[in-house]
Design a protein around this motif. Structure first.
Motif, mmCIF file in Angstrom:
data_model
loop_
_atom_site.group_PDB
_atom_site.id
_atom_site.type_symbol
_atom_site.label_atom_id
_atom_site.label_comp_id
_atom_site.label_asym_id
_atom_site.label_seq_id
_atom_site.Cartn_x
_atom_site.Cartn_y
_atom_site.Cartn_z
ATOM 1 N N GLN A 190 0.835 -1.194 0.000
ATOM 2 C CA GLN A 190 0.000 0.000 0.000
ATOM 3 C C GLN A 190 0.878 1.256 0.000
ATOM 4 O O GLN A 190 1.924 1.298 0.641
ATOM 5 N N ARG A 191 0.421 2.274 -0.719
ATOM 6 C CA ARG A 191 1.161 3.526 -0.758
ATOM 7 C C ARG A 191 0.874 4.313 0.515
ATOM 8 O O ARG A 191 -0.281 4.439 0.939
ATOM 9 N N LEU A 192 1.900 4.836 1.128
ATOM 10 C CA LEU A 192 1.772 5.590 2.366
ATOM 11 C C LEU A 192 1.569 7.061 2.014
ATOM 12 O O LEU A 192 2.508 7.862 1.985
ATOM 13 N N THR A 193 0.326 7.402 1.732
ATOM 14 C CA THR A 193 0.012 8.733 1.227
ATOM 15 C C THR A 193 0.365 9.826 2.225
ATOM 16 O O THR A 193 0.818 10.911 1.845
ATOM 17 N N GLY A 194 0.160 9.547 3.509
ATOM 18 C CA GLY A 194 0.495 10.537 4.524
ATOM 19 C C GLY A 194 1.974 10.888 4.521
ATOM 20 O O GLY A 194 2.346 12.051 4.721
ATOM 21 N N LEU A 195 2.824 9.907 4.268
ATOM 22 C CA LEU A 195 4.266 10.166 4.206
ATOM 23 C C LEU A 195 4.627 10.954 2.955
ATOM 24 O O LEU A 195 5.597 11.721 2.956
ATOM 25 N N ASP A 196 3.856 10.761 1.880
ATOM 26 C CA ASP A 196 4.054 11.590 0.684
ATOM 27 C C ASP A 196 3.838 13.065 1.024
ATOM 28 O O ASP A 196 4.588 13.937 0.596
ATOM 29 N N GLY A 197 2.784 13.338 1.790
ATOM 30 C CA GLY A 197 2.499 14.711 2.184
ATOM 31 C C GLY A 197 3.613 15.305 3.023
ATOM 32 O O GLY A 197 4.005 16.475 2.837
ATOM 33 N N LEU A 198 4.163 14.514 3.952
ATOM 34 C CA LEU A 198 5.269 14.992 4.789
ATOM 35 C C LEU A 198 6.527 15.221 3.954
ATOM 36 O O LEU A 198 7.281 16.171 4.198
ATOM 37 N N ARG A 199 6.748 14.365 2.981
ATOM 38 C CA ARG A 199 7.899 14.532 2.090
ATOM 39 C C ARG A 199 7.802 15.861 1.333
ATOM 40 O O ARG A 199 8.801 16.570 1.165
ATOM 41 N N ALA A 200 6.605 16.209 0.902
ATOM 42 C CA ALA A 200 6.400 17.470 0.186
ATOM 43 C C ALA A 200 6.671 18.663 1.098
ATOM 44 O O ALA A 200 7.298 19.653 0.682
ATOM 45 N N LEU A 247 6.300 10.757 11.520
ATOM 46 C CA LEU A 247 6.115 9.467 10.859
ATOM 47 C C LEU A 247 4.886 8.752 11.409
ATOM 48 O O LEU A 247 4.089 8.192 10.647
ATOM 49 N N ALA A 248 4.726 8.781 12.736
ATOM 50 C CA ALA A 248 3.580 8.115 13.348
ATOM 51 C C ALA A 248 2.271 8.731 12.872
ATOM 52 O O ALA A 248 1.313 8.011 12.539
ATOM 53 N N GLY A 249 2.210 10.057 12.832
ATOM 54 C CA GLY A 249 0.995 10.716 12.363
ATOM 55 C C GLY A 249 0.745 10.496 10.885
ATOM 56 O O GLY A 249 -0.394 10.286 10.462
ATOM 57 N N GLY A 250 1.819 10.541 10.085
ATOM 58 C CA GLY A 250 1.664 10.302 8.652
ATOM 59 C C GLY A 250 1.173 8.905 8.352
ATOM 60 O O GLY A 250 0.360 8.694 7.442
ATOM 61 N N LEU A 251 1.627 7.936 9.117
ATOM 62 C CA LEU A 251 1.192 6.555 8.914
ATOM 63 C C LEU A 251 -0.271 6.362 9.293
ATOM 64 O O LEU A 251 -0.941 5.458 8.778
ATOM 65 N N ARG A 252 -0.774 7.195 10.195
ATOM 66 C CA ARG A 252 -2.170 7.070 10.626
ATOM 67 C C ARG A 252 -3.140 7.776 9.693
ATOM 68 O O ARG A 252 -4.353 7.642 9.852
ATOM 69 N N TRP A 253 -2.594 8.547 8.739
ATOM 70 C CA TRP A 253 -3.494 9.190 7.783
ATOM 71 C C TRP A 253 -4.044 8.133 6.842
ATOM 72 O O TRP A 253 -3.321 7.291 6.318
ATOM 73 N N SER A 254 -5.319 8.181 6.638
ATOM 74 C CA SER A 254 -5.947 7.220 5.729
ATOM 75 C C SER A 254 -7.075 7.908 4.993
ATOM 76 O O SER A 254 -7.695 8.852 5.493
ATOM 77 N N GLY A 255 -7.345 7.432 3.820
ATOM 78 C CA GLY A 255 -8.417 7.990 3.006
ATOM 79 C C GLY A 255 -8.367 7.388 1.618
ATOM 80 O O GLY A 255 -7.316 6.931 1.170
#
Length: 329
Positions: free
Chosen positions: A4-14, A248-256
């Motif tokens: 699965q793509r970790l979309t929340g981490l994509d946002g943090l990377r940006a 990282l913990a918060g980004g991993l908990r993002w889902s949608g």
């Protein structure tokens, strides 16, 4: 789960990439460095350790050879950096002299130049890519074979050594040739923490951090430090040891759902983050050479980075990325 793509981490990377650009733009415009947004690079290192462990540790133990893994990592970075170097070549030759074309040629091949003040005078941020590749090499040869307990002990033992180095210099090390060895510790420290967090969490962090808070940590941390001109080695450790794991913990908990506008924006931001990071220095330096404000380079940077998110942009990138995809399949 691992696919699965970790979309929340994509946002943090940006957010991290944007933080670095703004940090450099403010420094170039004012002629003085303020704050500590350069620490966003440490988040990149920790994120890389997490994602590389998540994606490749099992494969490296079975079907993926170290040489193929490292080739794939090189192909991930080099085409964009090569184009960035070509963009910055006129500025480099004007600034350092046409007789330094050999240095430029080495930098275009991602080879550092230890006889210069900077490892990569053609495109300074390339130092972090060199060190990340070093961390990848260390990962495939050594770190993946170590137990989690051994990694934790190694990080604890490394902390005072890193603190001793950065307390004498700064956490903003890596670009300068003289600080190359401390910079190796800097990248390895955060990278190993990323590996540890993957092994502990497996995409299910044990600390409940709201995603909204995770996305605000970097802007708030860097804004306060810039406003009050705070830059200390203690704040660097606070960011690495506390802020980065929380993000990282918060980004991993993002889902949608992937089709939602927010998810699409995060995925797009993650795809843009590396080309923006790789291209911003040569483009902004070229803009200043033309006599324009450095801020005028930000929009062209995003425009050029967008081209690199297009699947068929550039013959070199297309061929190398295709080979990388075959190698790491």
């Amino acid at each position: 789960m691992h696919g699965q793509r970790l979309t929340g981490l994509d946002g943090l990377r940006a957010i991290a990439a944007l933080s670095v650009i703004l940090f450099h733009a403010l420094a170039w415009q004012s002629g003085a460095q303020r704050g500590n947004a350069y620490l966003a690079v440490d988040f990149f290192f920790m994120l890389s350790g997490y994602v590389m462990a998540r994606t490749y540790e099992d494969k490296l133990a079975t079907s993926l050879s170290p040489a193929t893994f490292l080739y794939g990592r090189f192909c991930r970075f080099w085409p964009t950096l090569f184009v960035a170097g070509l963009i910055g070549l006129p500025w480099f030759l004007v600034s350092f002299g046409v007789d330094q074309w050999g240095i430029a040629a080495l930098n275009l091949l991602l080879i550092p130049t230890f006889q210069f003040v900077r490892l990569y005078p053609l495109n300074s941020p390339a130092w972090s890519i060199l060190l990340e590749l070093f961390a990848n090499l260390l990962h495939t040869l050594v770190l993946r074979r170590l137990s989690t307990t051994t990694l934790v002990i190694t990080v604890i033992a490394m902390a005072p050594l890193l603190a001793m180095s950065v307390s004498r210099i700064s956490f903003d090390i890596g670009a300068m040739t003289a600080a190359f060895l401390p910079a190796l510790m800097r990248v390895t420290f955060s990278y190993m923490i990323g590996i540890i967090l993957w092994r502990w969490w497996r995409d299910r962090p044990s600390i409940a951090v709201p995603p909204a808070l995770a996305f605000l940590i970097m802007p708030l941390f860097f804004s306060v430090a810039t406003w009050f001109d705070v830059d200390s080695w203690q704040s660097g450790f606070l960011f690495i040891l506390v802020a980065c794991p929380l993000m990282l913990a918060g980004g991993l908990r993002w889902s949608g759902p992937a089709h939602e506008p927010t998810a699409r924006a995060m995925t797009w931001g993650g795809a843009m983050s590396f080309p923006v990071y790789a291209l911003h220095t040569p483009i902004c330096m070229t803009v200043t050479m033309a006599g324009w404000p450095v801020a005028w380079g930000i929009l062209p940077t995003f425009a050029a980075a967008y081209l690199f998110t297009r699947p068929n942009f550039g013959v070199i990138r297309h061929i190398v990325q295709w080979k990388r995809a075959r190698a790491l399949a």
